[in-house]
Every structure is written in structure tokens, then in C-alpha cells.
Write an enzyme that holds these catalytic residues in place. Structure first.
Site, short mmCIF file in Angstrom:
data_model
loop_
_atom_site.label_atom_id
_atom_site.label_comp_id
_atom_site.label_asym_id
_atom_site.label_seq_id
_atom_site.Cartn_x
_atom_site.Cartn_y
_atom_site.Cartn_z
N ASP A 80 0.82 -1.21 0.00
CA ASP A 80 0.00 0.00 0.00
C ASP A 80 0.85 1.26 0.00
O ASP A 80 0.58 2.20 -0.73
CB ASP A 80 -0.94 0.01 1.20
CG ASP A 80 -1.91 -1.15 1.15
OD1 ASP A 80 -2.39 -1.48 0.04
OD2 ASP A 80 -2.18 -1.75 2.20
N HIS B 133 2.03 17.93 2.42
CA HIS B 133 1.86 16.87 1.42
C HIS B 133 2.25 15.51 2.00
O HIS B 133 3.16 15.41 2.82
CB HIS B 133 2.70 17.17 0.18
CG HIS B 133 2.03 18.12 -0.77
ND1 HIS B 133 2.74 18.93 -1.63
CD2 HIS B 133 0.72 18.37 -1.02
CE1 HIS B 133 1.90 19.65 -2.36
NE2 HIS B 133 0.67 19.34 -2.00
N ASP C 206 4.01 13.14 0.88
CA ASP C 206 5.41 12.70 0.77
C ASP C 206 6.32 13.45 1.74
O ASP C 206 7.53 13.24 1.75
CB ASP C 206 5.93 12.80 -0.68
CG ASP C 206 5.71 14.19 -1.27
OD1 ASP C 206 4.80 14.91 -0.80
OD2 ASP C 206 6.45 14.56 -2.20
N HIS D 181 3.91 27.11 -2.89
CA HIS D 181 3.90 25.73 -3.37
C HIS D 181 2.45 25.37 -3.69
O HIS D 181 1.55 26.20 -3.50
CB HIS D 181 4.51 24.82 -2.28
CG HIS D 181 4.68 23.39 -2.68
ND1 HIS D 181 5.14 23.01 -3.92
CD2 HIS D 181 4.45 22.23 -2.00
CE1 HIS D 181 5.19 21.69 -3.96
NE2 HIS D 181 4.77 21.20 -2.82
N ASP E 261 15.03 21.87 -3.77
CA ASP E 261 14.05 21.06 -4.52
C ASP E 261 14.50 20.87 -5.98
O ASP E 261 14.69 21.84 -6.71
CB ASP E 261 12.71 21.82 -4.47
CG ASP E 261 11.57 21.09 -5.15
OD1 ASP E 261 11.74 19.95 -5.60
OD2 ASP E 261 10.46 21.70 -5.20
N SER F 64 -5.16 18.36 -1.48
CA SER F 64 -4.35 19.28 -0.67
C SER F 64 -4.16 20.64 -1.33
O SER F 64 -3.67 21.56 -0.71
CB SER F 64 -2.98 18.66 -0.42
OG SER F 64 -2.35 18.39 -1.66
N VAL G 132 -1.11 23.83 -13.13
CA VAL G 132 0.27 24.31 -13.11
C VAL G 132 1.03 23.52 -12.06
O VAL G 132 0.44 23.02 -11.11
CB VAL G 132 0.38 25.82 -12.78
CG1 VAL G 132 -0.23 26.66 -13.88
CG2 VAL G 132 -0.26 26.13 -11.42
N GLY H 24 3.70 22.80 -8.98
CA GLY H 24 4.02 23.46 -7.72
C GLY H 24 5.52 23.55 -7.48
O GLY H 24 5.94 23.97 -6.40
N HIS H 25 6.32 23.14 -8.45
CA HIS H 25 7.76 23.09 -8.23
C HIS H 25 8.51 24.07 -9.14
O HIS H 25 8.13 24.28 -10.29
CB HIS H 25 8.28 21.67 -8.46
CG HIS H 25 7.74 20.68 -7.49
ND1 HIS H 25 8.31 20.46 -6.26
CD2 HIS H 25 6.65 19.88 -7.56
CE1 HIS H 25 7.60 19.53 -5.62
NE2 HIS H 25 6.59 19.16 -6.38
N HIS I 220 15.14 16.03 -3.21
CA HIS I 220 13.82 15.77 -3.82
C HIS I 220 13.96 15.40 -5.28
O HIS I 220 13.87 16.26 -6.16
CB HIS I 220 12.87 16.97 -3.73
CG HIS I 220 12.63 17.44 -2.34
ND1 HIS I 220 12.13 18.67 -2.07
CD2 HIS I 220 12.82 16.85 -1.15
CE1 HIS I 220 12.02 18.83 -0.77
NE2 HIS I 220 12.44 17.73 -0.18
#
Lengths: 554, 554
Positions: A49, A74, A76, A140, A194, A232, A364, A366-367, A389
């Protein structure tokens, strides 16, 4: 460097992989842990999972570990906490929305009020023994997101967290580039930044650009508008809500995470929907279609989430209608394209209209893209740099980007999860490794599925299995019953009667041979049976089902 | 329409799916079949190698079926023939290269010389009883590709095949738009056109544009250049060869399909490599690195193909060297992104350089985009239109495109595989369905893996299995041996000893209960054992391994 006190930066996850972000910053008696996320299994991890980090290193240094500090909400970056806090109950620091989302997750795991969640405002600094952690507002694809400055006696570390530079964010709260710039001026020992979008040229688009597209689409919609997006992405929700209000539609949220997060976001003041505009999804039948917007989960085509359920007519509360307009306001995460395509096909077949990224600018990222990363590098101009990341290719390209801005190769560290970057004021080097790894979560089992189980699942899933079972009398060395043959996932038994008979014959022959030779080492006998059948089946079918010989002794 | 003779167009594959293209055109005593391709399994079709069409309809009308006519040599258009010709041995018509590639496939299946392959030149027309098939040159990502005009007594059908409009093809052979235009002028009853890229605006780029990028990359490469691309893209091969010649490199082909197709293409004059430029991959060690180009398979990251083998150091003949420059000259087919990413990461980790689509314009599509499709629609201006090649979403958008050009909704037919489109001079309608479907190929088994086997594989793969085996004496109703518990793919047995003991206890209790109640309906007993264990394991783990109770009677 030995003898002197050093800062150690130890990524326990998130390098060379997507997700499962967690990094320990250690100085003397302090360990502070940045984020604690999950990763999602790939297709080869049958039945798994989710994946959480192995925190052996933190457990071995339990007395030092002061806190988790979270950059944003988030999965992750926070998703592993419900599992990890059970092992390591320490305070968690984050902004209001981040902790609101985490609190919700803990509630779902029946863990509310068990742990210490401490709210921080962007701009605040938390002090531990030697380490101070400063929260710096960034932008973000989730609200209330932060970069961090970790102040240590040796020097400062800037960790961007996930970020983009959005000059026109929906909430008006722009990234605190001034503070980043100040830190750069003071001198930054290490930048961790990032790398997700480092392969993309130019600059990411502002979240605000979506609003214009939404308004245009809403202005001509004649039935319900059903938008699937990431639960989110509260600013996306806000823009969908704004378009709905403008075109006089009520708004219903559907899907567990969508309902949870929108509720938290409204309670905490991150999502503003005028009184009387929200309705319960049960009440949509009380309105005309053109008065309704539904915001749902499932933008990745996940078969159990809202969008797919509506498409395939197994949603308990929402039945598709031919004048529905669906908007999939998301990008496919690599690996999900086919799932999303299935949903789109089904929606079209049922007569609905669908707008998705291939057709309209409805999402769009977020990074930060290359030009945004260059800005941060230029403002921070750190002594050392560690790209974070991303998969190796992203880290590699981020290194190249830093070099293109004048950094020296030797000052850039592409690390593996578990590597220790040891920093003093005038030196940085990879000084060793700590134990790390992935812990697989399957159902409510955490860590009981390992590589052997996964390998067995893969074999079973690929070619099925054949059980050969026989009862043997010990004293007379004779077969009392069987051999019986049971197969699953191999060939459809009715069509393969001859083959099954042949398997039985092979098994009987092997067993009788062994028994007549007084060979009753069951292990040897089983191996012989297994090999003979494997060989026969491979010759006949070019397949390798798993063979299980079972001998019962009476 | 009844009574009058009609044309029937029956797609037996390829509509609402990607691949497995095959369409029957029927008039009176003639059936001609356009293409006969394979599809690839999705992730849920555990262990399946490929999918071929169910040709029951053709077998039921065997005496009518005159020929296969092939548009081009891609797998999704010819790949099923080695299987299908075994059932239905009829002549196959295609251009030289198409039949060269097919001949190679038949050789691999040990079927050479068993079938009648008849070479056709673009421009030629083949006559059957009532149907004539005209081959019309088009341009695509494989050389010698054709559109077809099917002339029937009722009217003409234009089938574009896979195509793009490349005004500067590598071989100089442009699409025969003049003939298409003539046909339009004469009047076309039905247009069937490629929908693959209908979601893309504008016009596809010419294959020739890649050449410039290749030259730029080759001009600065200092080590070997290793290019992964589609084995069938002979024009891409030609451009790589040209760049190699220009920069004084020898060329080696690696990978079975790459070697096969390049050999066929050179023999037949479709690929031109100057004398002395080709070398065997075994001989690359005789040259300096900067003198070598390798063209290999594996552009989709397939773990068993050339590129991945080089990356992961298990290629028998090619060892990676840090100054290698890899070019992945292909787009990821949806679903393959992660595989390709793994390979890219590995190549970078080993120090090689990699150029791929995200970084450079190193690939162009072989399918027509919106403006090209509009041109064909405008030239052909058919009475009826059937979008082909694509999932439902593509067919739907192609319908919208035709409507935007003035066609009426009622004259456009989005069909399902198996639907019959019946056409007379003045009417077209879907008049029924024929039996169709997919036949799964696993190893050398064709059609012996069906839905039940796939379902079992999925269950086994997701959660593993638990076998419960017991030997019972018939006369005394007593347990002679067992119950023994064997698990695979469930939990690692050593870690779960308690659970296995508990399973054994549950099984024993159920069996003893039944036996003491003289309940020896084995079916009932097995069901009870299965249910009790299932319930226990779901409560304990939230997983559902497949439970197999086996009772041996002595």
C-alpha cells in the site's frame, strides 16, 4: 575536522527516489528531523500500500532527537508520521495548516491527542539545544508551505522544501525572498534545494493563471461542473470555489480526503467559501444541474476514488449525467497515465464532456523550474550545495545547474539516502553511512512484507502455481493418497486436463522411484518432483508457475 | 437497404484500444482484411506477453476471406500474423519493406515459406472478386507505409493507415496527396482516418528536423555515441548513420529486432550505409571510442532490451564507459515512463551522459496532428467518416474535428470493435455486431489464459496464498496428518510463526468439529475452513490471501 564539532546532514529518505522525504540534521546533542513522508509502491511491489522510511538511526540516537519540523502538508512530507510517531514520540513543529492536515491523519489512525503538535508561524524560529530552525514562507501547491533555515554553531543551512516562486499567489502571501536574500548575505554553509522540475526550462506559471481558464470554462457550462483535483491544493479549491460563486453555483466536496482537508482549511481560515454556498453532496438533487459544482478526489484516475467511481457508475452518491462537464485539474503522475485515460474514455462514452491537461491549461506545477532555481541559488550563494527531492537524474541536472552558476564540482554533493554529509566551517565531505531503507506497509502490517514475500508474489502473479500433494505411509514407503494436483493462475483447468494428468504422472513416477529406492529424504524428493514438473511445464508452455510439492506422512 | 448489396466495414480490433488493428471489408463474396496487429497487455494482465485478435468472424466466413492487405510494418499492424495465418492461410499483400519485416517474423516462428506474401508497390491496385485495393504512398515513422483506397461497387473507402504528412521525408518519397485529392474529387463514400494525435494542435514536425539535432550532438561527442530508438524507424536509423558517417564513426547495430530490421532494410535498399562503415558489435573493441556509434533497442526502458542491459551492466557485448553519450531517440509510450527513468538514472550514476526528450528535440511523432487531419478530411470530403486507431477519447475528438469541418453528426460513426458498419450508396448504419475479442498469448500458449486465470494471478500477486492440507482417515473420521500450513507471498513465515500456528489451530478446530458431527461433505468442510481463516487473517492484517484447503482421504 576530527575533534571539532560538526554538523551532520543525513537524508533518511527522498534522495534518488520520489517521495519518502526525511532528513536528519545533527549537531552535538541535537538531532532535528525535517519532514517524514511516504512513498508509493511501484508496479513490482505487488500488494504493497505504501512505503515509510526505516528510522533505525533515529531510534539508535533517541535521546538526541528533539523534533520533527515540517515544511508543508503533502503526503510525501508528512504521511509517515502516523506510523513513525508510534516508534518515536517527539514534538512535531509545523504551520497551522500543515498540522491541521496531520491532525486529521492522526485522527484517522485513532491517534489524536497522543502526540505533541506545535504550531509555528512563518517567520518564527524554534530553538533547540544548539540548533535553531527558522520557518520561512514559500509558495507551493499547498498553502502555508515553508522553507527552513537551520542555524547551527557551525553555520546556516537553507532547505527550500518543496517550492515554486509564485509572485501572485492566491492568498497574497508571497515567498519571503527578502529573508532568503538576507541569509545569503549573512553567509549560508549549505543549500538543500528542490530538484523536481530542474529539467524544465523557464519559470513555472502562477497558480492564478488557472483562474482565468476556470472562469472561461464555467461561463459556458450548462450542466454540473465536476472538478477532480488534488485534495491538498487549497488554492486550486479556492479558485474553483470563486468561479462557482461567480457563476452562481453551490459547491459540494466529495471524497474522504477532499472533505477532510477542505473542512480543516475552512476551519483554519485557508479556504473562504461564502455562507450558504457549500452544500452536502447528499443534497445535490435539490438543485438544478447548472447550479452545482462538485469538487472530488481521483484526479490520478485511482479506481477507488471519486472520479473513477462516478465514471464507472459505482459512486454511492453521484450519478453521472450526460450534460456533466468534468475538469481534471491535475497532471498525471508518471505511471498513472493509463488509469486517467480509462476514466476519460468512460466519461466520454457516457456522453459527458471532459477537459484535461492535453486540451486546456488547467493545471500548473508546484515546483520551481530552472529560472526559479537559479534565483534561489543566486540569492543564497551557499558554500556547499546538496540537491534534494528527486531521482538521480534530477539531482544530477541540479548539480549541473549549480555549476553553470559558478559553483565548483567539489562543493556539490549528490548523496544517497543514508549518506552522512559532515560539515565544518571550512570543509564538507561524505563521512560514512547510516542504516536506512524502506519499510513496506500492506494492510495494517508494517514491515512484515519484505523482499522474499514480494518476489513470491511476483512469481505467483506472473505464472500462477501448481500444488502437488501426496500422502505417504512411513512404514511401507507407499503412496496412500494422491498425488493430487491443484493449480491457480496457470491455465484454465478444464482446458488443460491432459496437462494436469501429465503433471500427476510425473509426480507419481518421481515419488515411486524415490520410495522404491528407499529415498525418503523428503527435501530431496520434493526438489526432484519440483524440477521434473518445472521442466515439463516450461517445455510445454514456456511458463514457470511456482510448484509446491507437499508430502503428508502418516 | 435490405435486398440491395452493401459494403460492410467490421473492425475486429483497434477501436477503443491502442493496437491490435484489424478491419474486415466485406462485399458480397469478398472479405479483405486490413492489417492484423498485436496489442500489449496492461499491468493488470499478469504474465501475459501479448494480445492478438479473436478472428472467429473470419473463420466462420473462411471461403470469402481473400487476403490480408497491410498498411505498414509496425507490430500493432502486422504482429498477429504469425499466429493468425496458422488458422487462416490466405495471401498477404504489402509493400516490400512491410513484407520483409513480416518475413523475418515468420522466420522467427519457423514459418518461412509456409505462406503466400505478395509484394505490392505504392500506386498499385490489387483486384479481388468485387473489391479492389489500391495502395497509396503515405509518410509515417516507418518507411514504405501506405494508405489504402478500397474500391467497391457501392463506392470508395479511403483508409489512411497510420500516417503523418511529412513534406521532407528522408527518402524523398512524399505522401501521394495528389491521388488522395483525385479520390476526393471522384467521391469517397467512407473515410477511415488515424486518430492517434488528434488531441495535438498544429502540425507534426518532419523527421528531417531530428537530423539537425543529431549533427549538433555528434559534433561535440568525445566518446561512443549509443542511440536507442525504435527498431522499425528506418529513417531515424538513416539519420543516425548519416551523422555517424559525417563524424567518421563506424556503426554497430545491437539487439535482435534492431539487427533483423536493419539487415532487411539494407538488403531491400531502404537503409543506405556506405561500404566499410558497418561493424559487428563484437568488433567495437577494435576501434577508439570516438569512432563508434551503436544503435540499440530498448528505447522504452524494457528491462530485457539493449539499453537497460547496458545501463545495468548485464549486456553480454557492450560494457558502459563513463565517456559514453546515450541518446534516447523516442517518446515514452504511456506506462513506460518509470522504466525509462530507471535507465536514465542508472546511466547518469555510472557517469555517462544521456540526452532524452525532456532535454532535446530528439524525437518526432509519426502520427498526424490536427492540421494534417484537417487537410486529409478536406481533400477527401467523404460522405461518411469513421475515426480509427485510438482510445475512445481520440475517436471522440476526431469526430469533433470532422464536425468542425462541416460534417454532420449523423454521418460520423464512432464504432466499437465488432460493430458492423453497413453502407449502401445512400445510407450508412451500424447494423449489428460480430463476435470479437482478445486472445492472450503467454509463453507459447495462445488463448489458454482467460479471465479466471488472470483474476487468480491478480489475487495471488496481491496478497499471496495459504495452503491448508490435511489427511483424513475415511473410516474413523479422524485426522491422520496435518493440518499443515504453507504460505507464499503472504508474510515472511519466520516473522509470522504465531499467525501460522493460529491458522493451524483454526483449521484443526473446523475440521474436528465437522468430523465429530459426521460432516464429511468435503466441499462444505473446505468452505468452512476457508472462511474462518479468511476472516481471521483479514481481521489481523487487512489482507486477503487466497486460501486453498486440501483434504487427502485415505
Amino acid at each position: 575536522m576530527e575533534g571539532k564539532k560538526c554538523v551532520k546532514v543525513i537524508p533518511l529518505g527522498g534522495l534518488g527516489e520520489i517521495g519518502k522525504n526525511i532528513t536528519a540534521i545533527e549537531y552535538d546533542k541535537d538531532i532535528v528531523v525535517i519532514d517524514c513522508g511516504i512513498a508509493f509502491p511501484d508496479e513490482e511491489m505487488y500488494g504493497v500500500d505504501l512505503i515509510i522510511p526505516d528510522i533505525t538511526y533515529l531510534m539508535d540516537n533517541k535521546e538526541k532527537v528533539k523534533a520533527f519540523v515540517l515544511t508543508h502538508g503533502h503526503e510525501d512530507h508528512i504521511g509517515s508520521l502516523p506510523y513513525i510517531l508510534k516508534q518515536l514520540n517527539i514534538p512535531v513543529y509545523g504551520t497551522r495548516l500543515t498540522l491541521g492536515i496531520l491532525g486529521n491523519k492522526l485522527k484517522e489512525h485513532f491517534l489524536e491527542n497522543e502526540y505533541t503538535l506545535k504550531t509555528v508561524e512563518a517567520g518564527e524560529t524554534i530553538e533547540f539545544e544548539d540548533i535553531k530552525v527558522e520557518f520561512i514562507r514559500n509558495t507551493h501547491s499547498i498553502a502555508d508551505s515553508c522553507s527552513l533555515a537551520i542555524h547551527t554553531p557551525i553555520g546556516n543551512i537553507v532547505h527550500t522544501g518543496d517550492f515554486k516562486i509564485d509572485y501572485t499567489p492566491i492568498d497574497g502571501l508571497v515567498m519571503d525572498l527578502e529573508r532568503i536574500s538576507e541569509l545569503g548575505k549573512e553567509g549560508v554553509l549549505l543549500l538543500m534545494a528542490d530538484s523536481t522540475n530542474v529539467e524544465r526550462q523557464g519559470h513555472s506559471l502562477s497558480e492564478k493563471s488557472i483562474g482565468q481558464t476556470l472562469n472561461r470554462i464555467f461561463s459556458t457550462a450548462t450542466g454540473r461542473v465536476i472538478v477532480a483535483t488534488f485534495a491538498s491544493n487549497i488554492h486550486r479549491m479556492q479558485q474553483i470555489a470563486d468561479a462557482s460563486v461567480k457563476y452562481k453555483r453551490k459547491i459540494a466536496f466529495s471524497g474522504r480526503s477532499m472533505e477532510n482537508i477542505s473542512t480543516v482549511a475552512m476551519e483554519l481560515g485557508y479556504l473562504h467559501i461564502p455562507e450558504g454556498t457549500m452544500i452536502n453532496v447528499d443534497d445535490i438533487r435539490n438543485y438544478r444541474n447548472e447550479e452545482i459544482t462538485i469538487i472530488t478526489t481521483g484526479s490520478q484516475g485511482e479506481p477507488m476514488a471519486g472520479l473513477a467511481r462516478i465514471a464507472f457508475s459505482n459512486h454511492r452518491k453521484i450519478q453521472l449525467e450526460p450534460d456533466d462537464l468534468f475538469i481534471i485539474s491535475a497532471s498525471p503522475i508518471p505511471g498513472n497515465d493509463k488509469l486517467i485515460s480509462k476514466v476519460i474514455n468512460e466519461l466520454y462514452k457516457k456522453g459527458a464532456d471532459v477537459i484535461y491537461e492535453a486540451l486546456e491549461d488547467i493545471h500548473v506545477s508546484g515546483h520551481a523550474c530552472q529560472e526559479e532555481l537559479k534565483l534561489i541559488h543566486s540569492l543564497v550563494h551557499p558554500k556547499y550545495f546538496m540537491p534534494v527531492h528527486g531521482e538521480y537524474r534530477h539531482l544530477k541536472h541540479h548539480k549541473d545547474l549549480a555549476k553553470s552558476l559558478g559553483m565548483e564540482d567539489k562543493n556539490i554533493f549528490i548523496m544517497n539516502t543514508g549518506d552522512i554529509l559532515q560539515l565544518s566551517e571550512d570543509e564538507a565531505r561524505i563521512s560514512g553511512r547510516v542504516h536506512t531503507g524502506r519499510v513496506l506497509v500492506d494492510g495494517i502490517g508494517v514491515g512484515d512484507v519484505g523482499n522474499i514475500v514480494l518476489r513470491d508474489r511476483r512469481y505467483l502473479g506472473q505464472d500462477g502455481m501448481v500444488v502437488v500433494v501426496v500422502t505417504i505411509e512411513k512404514e511401507s514407503y507407499s503412496i496412500l493418497a494422491g498425488p493430487d494436483i491443484i493449480t491457480r493462475g496457470f491455465v484454465y483447468a478444464k482446458e488443460a486436463e491432459d496437462m494436469i494428468n501429465k503433471i500427476r504422472d510425473i509426480a507419481r513416477e518421481e515419488i515411486e522411484n524415490s520410495l522404491s529406492n528407499n529415498q525418503i529424504e523428503w527435501y530431496v524428493l520434493k526438489t526432484n518432483v519440483k524440477r521434473s514438473i518445472e521442466r515439463f511445464l516450461y517445455d510445454e508452455t514456456k511458463r514457470r508457475p511456482t510448484i509446491f510439492p507437499i508430502i503428508m506422512e502418516v
